[in-house]
Design an enzyme around this catalytic site. Sequence first.
Site, PDB file in Angstrom:
ATOM      1  N   CYS A   6     -27.126  -5.101 -17.883  1.00  0.00           N
ATOM      2  CA  CYS A   6     -26.731  -6.483 -18.070  1.00  0.00           C
ATOM      3  C   CYS A   6     -25.402  -6.712 -18.680  1.00  0.00           C
ATOM      4  O   CYS A   6     -24.447  -6.817 -18.005  1.00  0.00           O
ATOM      5  CB  CYS A   6     -27.793  -7.027 -19.159  1.00  0.00           C
ATOM      6  N   HIS A  33     -32.782  -6.038 -16.543  1.00  0.00           N
ATOM      7  CA  HIS A  33     -33.146  -4.894 -17.521  1.00  0.00           C
ATOM      8  C   HIS A  33     -34.241  -3.728 -17.141  1.00  0.00           C
ATOM      9  O   HIS A  33     -35.270  -4.392 -17.339  1.00  0.00           O
ATOM     10  CB  HIS A  33     -33.564  -5.744 -18.676  1.00  0.00           C
ATOM     11  N   GLU A  85     -34.716  -1.048 -18.574  1.00  0.00           N
ATOM     12  CA  GLU A  85     -35.273  -0.151 -19.618  1.00  0.00           C
ATOM     13  C   GLU A  85     -36.554  -0.590 -20.284  1.00  0.00           C
ATOM     14  O   GLU A  85     -37.235   0.265 -20.737  1.00  0.00           O
ATOM     15  CB  GLU A  85     -34.050  -0.199 -20.826  1.00  0.00           C
TER      16      GLU A  85
END
Length: 256
Positions: A109, A210, A212
């Site tokens: 990001c 994203h 994660e």
Amino acid sequence: MSARPLVALAASAEPVGGVPHLAVREVYVQALERVSGCAVAVVGGPAPDLAELLGRFDGVVFGGHETDVEPTRYGDPPRSGPADPARDELALRVLPAALLAGVPVLGICRGLQELNVALGGTLRDLPGDEHREDLSLPRDRQYLPAHEVHLSEGGVLRQLLGYASVPVNSLHHQAIDRLAPDLRVEAVAADGVVEAASAGDAFCLAVQWHPEWYAGTDPVSTAIFHGFGVAARLAARRRAQGLPLPRPMSSIGMNN
């Protein structure tokens, strides 16, 4: 058993009770430890000595945050909004140096936007809400896939994932405008927004979404963190053997 590779995770400045703190979201640490198989050290504040930083770590990671890269960093007029000058300075100094040294890089990001600006690119605000998260939804649902991205043929992501397109989440209001000369487009959305880029021959990958949040369960996210972990372990092995890291980029266009 060999030690885990040690990677630097960039922190951001966050005031807590009127006191400055350096912060990272725990989900980044968990993804790097559990999926990448790395040990994590949080790095932040004024940019540390680059030789010491890159000499001690087997990879660097710049994750997302609610602040934006200051527009003056890429030649736009200043404007109001959440900013983190120390994080900007860290990214714009460390990312080009990591590429020159052949240290594996993962950007997420803000990390993609930082990499683009650090190498001479620019950013733009996106119209409408198509790429923004729906704040009315619970946090876990905000990080579910929102649209597909097309992966560039022969790119790092296409090789990691084995598909021509994949679904990703979308939680951003800015994107790459002018791509930095030394970056390659890895993925684009249907509206043309650059969703991922890479650089050099060593592992340097940055994505706009994203991975994660569901790194351990979403196959796309798992592959990204696993690929970074493999690169970090190779870097750690070379250091342990006293071998220099590959230096794939002799010169890059730095915006600092």
